[in-house]
Write an enzyme that holds these catalytic residues in place. Structure first.
Site, mmCIF file in Angstrom:
data_model
loop_
_atom_site.group_PDB
_atom_site.id
_atom_site.type_symbol
_atom_site.label_atom_id
_atom_site.label_comp_id
_atom_site.label_asym_id
_atom_site.label_seq_id
_atom_site.Cartn_x
_atom_site.Cartn_y
_atom_site.Cartn_z
ATOM 1 C CG HIS A 45 -3.682 -3.837 3.257
ATOM 2 N ND1 HIS A 45 -2.654 -3.387 4.052
ATOM 3 C CD2 HIS A 45 -4.292 -2.724 2.762
ATOM 4 C CE1 HIS A 45 -2.642 -2.064 4.063
ATOM 5 N NE2 HIS A 45 -3.626 -1.636 3.287
ATOM 6 C CB CYS A 80 -0.971 -0.038 1.178
ATOM 7 S SG CYS A 80 -2.414 1.040 0.962
ATOM 8 C CD GLU A 90 -1.305 -6.453 5.440
ATOM 9 O OE1 GLU A 90 -1.460 -5.255 5.716
ATOM 10 O OE2 GLU A 90 -0.970 -6.860 4.306
#
Length: 511
Positions: free
Chosen positions: A169, A82, A171
């Site tokens: 993202h 990001c 994660e």
């Protein structure tokens, strides 16, 4: 500790520690350090790869966190996520457009270069989670586009220098194949070795506690929650009888909580000191409505109680807390580039000056890791999987001023919810469930009589790590039963609502 690590440079993202957790899950040691850590220090670390985190900042902001360009000359693979990708683009001469194509939530990604190691073994399209205001308009020279969405460039790379960027993202659990992307970067690009295990870390923590504390004593506020109990048994493993558990009855606890806490004394052979400070806490909270002020008052009162105990025993030197990673993340101040969500009394509510030294053995572990530690320590299911309860207690579930009347009302309503969850075999299927009391009254009718009473809100969520959470889709029949019981059995409530907000954008607790 000189174990080889994947290094996460934290630009202030609320997900920085989550990135570390995902990597630790696959058995690789991970360190999180501030983005402004001197390059000289980074050069002295034993690292196999670097991840640049996201950030709430814009690369065009005057105070935007930036990076020393020399880090790209270390010949270590780098992945920007990001904001991390945007800073790479800006530093290498590409173009980042401010607020041009904002994307928040789920998006579909399409791969342009399926041969890249970063997307190895992935389909050519899948769902990911976006959360960005700025977008890449032009990629730098010597970089290529790896993937895109309908609105933006989603991934870039410089394969020669092993520099990669993701606008989304991986994660976050709701990004499809996020774990595989992280594995590809860690193992195929960084060539990292498996070198981390929870069991090994436990042994290290116990040794560190012994070394740090020595022959001194430690006091720990025992709340009955998973975190404080795991913390207590871990410290007890290190220093035995030199741990003094203090149960402070703040008057802000769940119904019959004091009895349940004192049962732990016999179950786990803990030295528990009981202190009733309910009147003092309630007096200090009088006329206080601001949630941050409530948290800080409660934090200070806890410390005052503990420091008085130290006057009785001069050998007490440490105050232990069951602070975990998510507590620390949500309490980061804007000074460190992370947008402050709320202070936790564990980390943000303590006074700057106190005579006790702080001991937080769990502050690098996530909730699911805490549970695994608890299993290893032999904690029973009813204690280990008990729903989390905040340190400030019902004070932050009573919106606005806290009064004894409101505490009594909320205790009864919350107890009904818990009872029904157990009756319907739902308790262990939900990670957290509680009732919030609003400072809002509405008109109702009971037995041909007009009522004007408070509104209660039921909050139930499911989550893996408490960094993100989804509201629980409970059966209407269950909600109807709970609502009916609360309205009929609890004097002071005539309306019940159900919170259907996810995290983000909402937090799990209301305050």
């Amino acid at each position: 500790m000189n174990t080889q690590a994947i290094l996460v440079l934290d630009f202030g993202s609320q997900y920085s520690q989550l990135i570390a957790r995902r990597i630790r899950e696959i058995g690789v040691y991970t360190k999180v350090i501030p983005y402004y850590t001197p390059l000289k220090e980074i050069k002295n670390m034993n690292i196999s790869g670097i991840i640049l985190s996201g950030s709430p900042a814009s690369v065009y902001s005057k105070e935007a966190p930036t990076l020393n360009m020399e880090i790209f000359n270390l010949k270590i693979p780098i992945l920007g996520i990001c904001y991390g990708m945007q800073i790479i683009v800006k530093l290498f001469g590409g173009l980042v457009s401010k607020d041009s194509k904002q994307e928040y939530g789920s998006s579909e990604i399409f791969l342009r270069d399926e041969k890249s190691l970063l997307f190895s073994e992935l389909p050519n399209k899948f769902q990911i989670i976006m959360s960005h205001g700025d977008s890449i308009e032009k990629i730098p020279d010597n970089f290529k586009q790896l993937a895109f969405t309908k609105n933006c460039i989603a991934s870039i790379s410089n394969e020669t220098q092993k520099i990669y960027g993701l606008q989304f993202h991986p994660e976050v659990t709701h990004s499809e194949f996020g774990d595989q992307i992280i594995k590809n970067f860690v193992f195929k690009i960084c060539q990292a070795q498996i070198n981390w295990s929870l069991e090994g870390n436990l042994e290290t923590i116990v040794k560190k506690i012994k070394l740090k504390v020595g022959s001194k004593k430690v006091i720990l506020g025992l709340s009955g929650g998973t975190d404080s109990l795991v913390c207590a048994l871990l410290i007890k493993k290190a220093i035995n009888e030199n741990l003094i558990c203090v149960f402070v009855n703040t008057g802000l606890l769940r119904k019959n909580e004091d009895k349940k806490i004192l049962e732990l004394k016999h179950q786990y052979d803990l030295n528990i000191k009981y202190i009733d400070a309910s009147t003092k806490f309630l007096n200090r909270l009088k006329n206080i409505s601001d949630p941050e002020e409530k948290r800080k008052i409660i934090g200070k009162e806890f410390v005052d109680v503990f420091e008085k105990i130290t006057l009785e025993d001069q050998n007490i030197e440490y105050l232990a807390q069951g602070t975990i990673y998510s507590d620390v993340i949500e309490s980061k101040s804007k000074d460190s580039s992370s947008s402050k969500i709320k202070s936790h009394h564990n980390v943000g509510g303590l006074p700057d000056k106190m005579s006790l030294k702080l001991l937080e053995p769990l502050n690098e572990f996530f909730k699911d890791e805490i549970i695994q530690i608890g299993i290893n320590l032999g904690i029973k299911k009813e204690s280990l999987y008990r729903h989390p309860f905040p340190g400030p207690g019902l004070a932050i579930r009573i919106i606005g001023e806290v009064t004894q009347e409101k505490i009594n009302i909320l205790q009864e309503a919350d107890n009904i919810l818990t009872e029904e969850l157990f009756i319907n075999d739902l308790y262990y299927q939900i990670r957290q469930a509680f009732v919030v009391l609003l400072p809002v009254k509405s008109v109702g009718v009971m037995g041909d009589q007009r009522t004007y009473e408070y509104t209660a809100v039921i909050r139930c969520v499911n989550t893996q790590d408490f960094m993100t959470a989804e509201w629980t889709e409970l059966p209407y029949s269950f909600l109807k039963k709970v609502s009916s019981r609360i309205i009929n059995e609890v004097r002071g409530i005539n309306r019940v609502c159900y919170d259907i907000s996810s995290k983000p954008p909402s937090t799990i607790e209301w305050e």
